[in-house]
Scaffold this motif. Structure first.
Motif, PDB file in Angstrom:
ATOM      1  N   ARG A  15       0.812  -1.220   0.000  1.00 54.03           N
ATOM      2  CA  ARG A  15       0.000   0.000   0.000  1.00 54.03           C
ATOM      3  C   ARG A  15       0.846   1.272   0.000  1.00 54.03           C
ATOM      4  O   ARG A  15       0.367   2.336  -0.378  1.00 54.03           O
ATOM      5  CB  ARG A  15      -0.941  -0.005   1.205  1.00 54.03           C
ATOM      6  N   LEU A  16       2.096   1.195   0.430  1.00 48.38           N
ATOM      7  CA  LEU A  16       2.959   2.369   0.449  1.00 48.38           C
ATOM      8  C   LEU A  16       3.594   2.672  -0.897  1.00 48.38           C
ATOM      9  O   LEU A  16       4.191   3.730  -1.078  1.00 48.38           O
ATOM     10  CB  LEU A  16       4.058   2.183   1.514  1.00 48.38           C
ATOM     11  N   ARG A  17       3.463   1.747  -1.837  1.00 50.93           N
ATOM     12  CA  ARG A  17       4.025   1.998  -3.158  1.00 50.93           C
ATOM     13  C   ARG A  17       3.208   3.062  -3.889  1.00 50.93           C
ATOM     14  O   ARG A  17       2.019   3.227  -3.617  1.00 50.93           O
ATOM     15  CB  ARG A  17       4.039   0.702  -3.990  1.00 50.93           C
ATOM     16  N   PRO A  18       3.824   3.771  -4.834  1.00 51.47           N
ATOM     17  CA  PRO A  18       3.072   4.766  -5.617  1.00 51.47           C
ATOM     18  C   PRO A  18       1.870   4.117  -6.294  1.00 51.47           C
ATOM     19  O   PRO A  18       1.986   3.045  -6.893  1.00 51.47           O
ATOM     20  CB  PRO A  18       4.104   5.243  -6.646  1.00 51.47           C
ATOM     21  N   ASP A  19       0.716   4.760  -6.182  1.00 51.14           N
ATOM     22  CA  ASP A  19      -0.524   4.203  -6.737  1.00 51.14           C
ATOM     23  C   ASP A  19      -1.067   5.146  -7.792  1.00 51.14           C
ATOM     24  O   ASP A  19      -1.781   6.105  -7.487  1.00 51.14           O
ATOM     25  CB  ASP A  19      -1.539   3.991  -5.614  1.00 51.14           C
ATOM     26  N   LEU A  20      -0.731   4.872  -9.046  1.00 47.41           N
ATOM     27  CA  LEU A  20      -1.141   5.742 -10.136  1.00 47.41           C
ATOM     28  C   LEU A  20      -2.632   5.639 -10.444  1.00 47.41           C
ATOM     29  O   LEU A  20      -3.182   6.466 -11.165  1.00 47.41           O
ATOM     30  CB  LEU A  20      -0.329   5.405 -11.398  1.00 47.41           C
ATOM     31  N   GLU A  21      -3.287   4.607  -9.904  1.00 51.52           N
ATOM     32  CA  GLU A  21      -4.710   4.400 -10.183  1.00 51.52           C
ATOM     33  C   GLU A  21      -5.609   4.832  -9.026  1.00 51.52           C
ATOM     34  O   GLU A  21      -6.805   4.529  -9.023  1.00 51.52           O
ATOM     35  CB  GLU A  21      -4.965   2.913 -10.488  1.00 51.52           C
ATOM     36  N   ALA A  22      -5.069   5.540  -8.067  1.00 57.72           N
ATOM     37  CA  ALA A  22      -5.829   5.893  -6.866  1.00 57.72           C
ATOM     38  C   ALA A  22      -7.082   6.705  -7.179  1.00 57.72           C
ATOM     39  O   ALA A  22      -8.087   6.612  -6.470  1.00 57.72           O
ATOM     40  CB  ALA A  22      -4.941   6.656  -5.888  1.00 57.72           C
ATOM     41  N   ARG A  31       5.758  -4.892  -9.840  1.00 56.97           N
ATOM     42  CA  ARG A  31       5.705  -4.038  -8.657  1.00 56.97           C
ATOM     43  C   ARG A  31       4.772  -2.858  -8.859  1.00 56.97           C
ATOM     44  O   ARG A  31       4.526  -2.088  -7.926  1.00 56.97           O
ATOM     45  CB  ARG A  31       7.112  -3.546  -8.313  1.00 56.97           C
ATOM     46  N   ASN A  32       4.261  -2.716 -10.068  1.00 59.16           N
ATOM     47  CA  ASN A  32       3.409  -1.570 -10.370  1.00 59.16           C
ATOM     48  C   ASN A  32       1.925  -1.863 -10.189  1.00 59.16           C
ATOM     49  O   ASN A  32       1.093  -1.034 -10.551  1.00 59.16           O
ATOM     50  CB  ASN A  32       3.669  -1.102 -11.812  1.00 59.16           C
ATOM     51  N   VAL A  33       1.582  -3.049  -9.678  1.00 57.26           N
ATOM     52  CA  VAL A  33       0.170  -3.367  -9.466  1.00 57.26           C
ATOM     53  C   VAL A  33      -0.418  -2.406  -8.441  1.00 57.26           C
ATOM     54  O   VAL A  33       0.107  -2.247  -7.345  1.00 57.26           O
ATOM     55  CB  VAL A  33      -0.012  -4.824  -8.995  1.00 57.26           C
ATOM     56  N   SER A  34      -1.497  -1.766  -8.816  1.00 51.39           N
ATOM     57  CA  SER A  34      -2.114  -0.748  -7.973  1.00 51.39           C
ATOM     58  C   SER A  34      -2.882  -1.370  -6.805  1.00 51.39           C
ATOM     59  O   SER A  34      -3.736  -2.234  -7.013  1.00 51.39           O
ATOM     60  CB  SER A  34      -3.070   0.101  -8.819  1.00 51.39           C
TER      61      SER A  34
END
Length: 350
Positions: free
Chosen positions: A36-43, A242-245
């Motif tokens: 959850r702390l990873r960048p979330d481009l789909e937020a 690692r880019n999975v939102s």
């Protein structure tokens, strides 16, 4: 053995068990926290909010099917999207978002899923889903169409091909099968060692029985969602990227959680007994695209290869590092393949 010593040993065992449970809980929270702390481009993506013209269809056995029509009504070809097990038509979010301006789309919730009505357990079969799809095509597709199915939705298309082969080539001008199988799902290992997989397969029927008999109780435990469900969806539904939102994972988990336990139990036998390999020859009459993530544990790559062997005219696309939910994990790859398939269907029409 003295009472004092017995109590001491029991206390040690309980303490060790408690420490183990606490460590597992901490590890789980740590894993979820890292994701959850990873960048979330789909937020900010409006998952579940895209809507079209709503239509209610009634099947021959009296079940209400919820469908929506989107995109230009005068389009020469319609794209019919069939979702998977425990999901809903909203699982086609990216396809709907990116294709609705150019193509006429029909999305529908399979019986017992999404906004469609419940059916009797005896009518929760793949063949019955094929009949439902025939109704959708007859009622909502005025001209030629391309059928797109993910997982159980792909099986629905296979059932239609078996029961209504005359539709293919005239009405149905193309087929896309995503992360699906023509049979032998009962042999899946889910990436587990052989012995563990065997134990899991033996345990599942009992779990399914509990879900059918105690569904309301099980659902109360599923209502709020939890870290275990999040991790299960993340690691079974998506690949190594690692880019999975996290927002996408939550979106999928909410669809699964909204599927009643009784429905999960009612369709499970149909999935395990599904066998439509001999029906696939029908698909050689139309352009066919097969798309699968190379890390799909639920409908592994070998199942798509078996479909491709039965449909030698088909184009097989393997998506590196992706898993079962390719339409949500790698939407650009899927949408490009669908555009190409639609163009082939339109060329055939011309």
């Amino acid at each position: 053995m003295s009472t004092r010593r017995t109590v001491g040993i029991a206390g040690a065992v309980v303490g060790a068990a408690s420490a183990g449970a606490a460590a597992a809980a901490m590890a789980k929270r740590y894993a979820v926290g890292r994701i959850r702390l990873r960048p979330d481009l789909e937020a900010s993506e409006p998952f579940g909010e895209l809507r079209g013209r709503e239509v209610a269809l009634t099947t021959s056995d009296g079940v209400m099917i919820h469908a929506e029509v989107d995109g230009p009504e005068d389009a020469p070809l319609t794209v019919v999207l069939c979702h998977g097990y425990c999901l809903a038509s909203d699982s086609w979010h990216y396809q709907r978002r990116d294709l609705r301006e150019s193509y006429r789309l029909v999305t529908w919730d399979q019986r017992c899923h999404g906004l469609s009505a419940r059916a009797e357990p005896s009518d929760c079969t793949i063949d019955r889903l094929g009949e439902d799809l025939a109704l959708v095509v007859e009622e909502l597709v005025p001209g030629p169409c391309v059928l797109v199915g993910h997982s159980m939705g792909g099986m629905t298309i296979m059932a239609l091909a078996e029961r209504r082969p005359e539709l293919f080539d005239d009405k149905v001008r193309g087929v896309a099968l995503l992360s699906t199988s023509a049979g032998k799902l009962a042999e899946l290992t889910l990436g587990l060692p052989a012995l563990v997989s065997k134990i899991v397969h033996r345990a599942v029927p009992s779990a399914v029985s509990v879900m059918r008999k105690r569904g309301s109780l099980v659902d109360r435990g599923r209502e709020a969602g939890n870290d275990v469900a999040f991790l299960a969806v993340r690691y079974l539904g998506f690949g190594d990227s690692r880019n999975v939102s996290p927002t996408v994972v939550d979106f999928v988990e909410s669809m699964i959680r909204a599927t009643p336990s009784e429905v999960i139990a009612d369709f499970y036998p149909a999935l395990m007994s599904h066998d439509k390999l001999t029906a696939l020859d029908v698909l050689n009459k139309v352009p066919t695209s097969i798309i699968v993530g190379e890390r799909d544990w639920l409908t592994p790559l070998d199942h798509s290869r078996a479909i491709a062997a039965a449909v030698p005219t088909a184009q097989l696309t393997t998506v590196p590092a992706a898993s079962h939910l390719v339409q949500l994990e790698t939407p650009a790859v899927v949408n490009d393949a669908l555009r190409e398939l639609i163009k082939r269907g339109q060329r055939d029409e011309a």
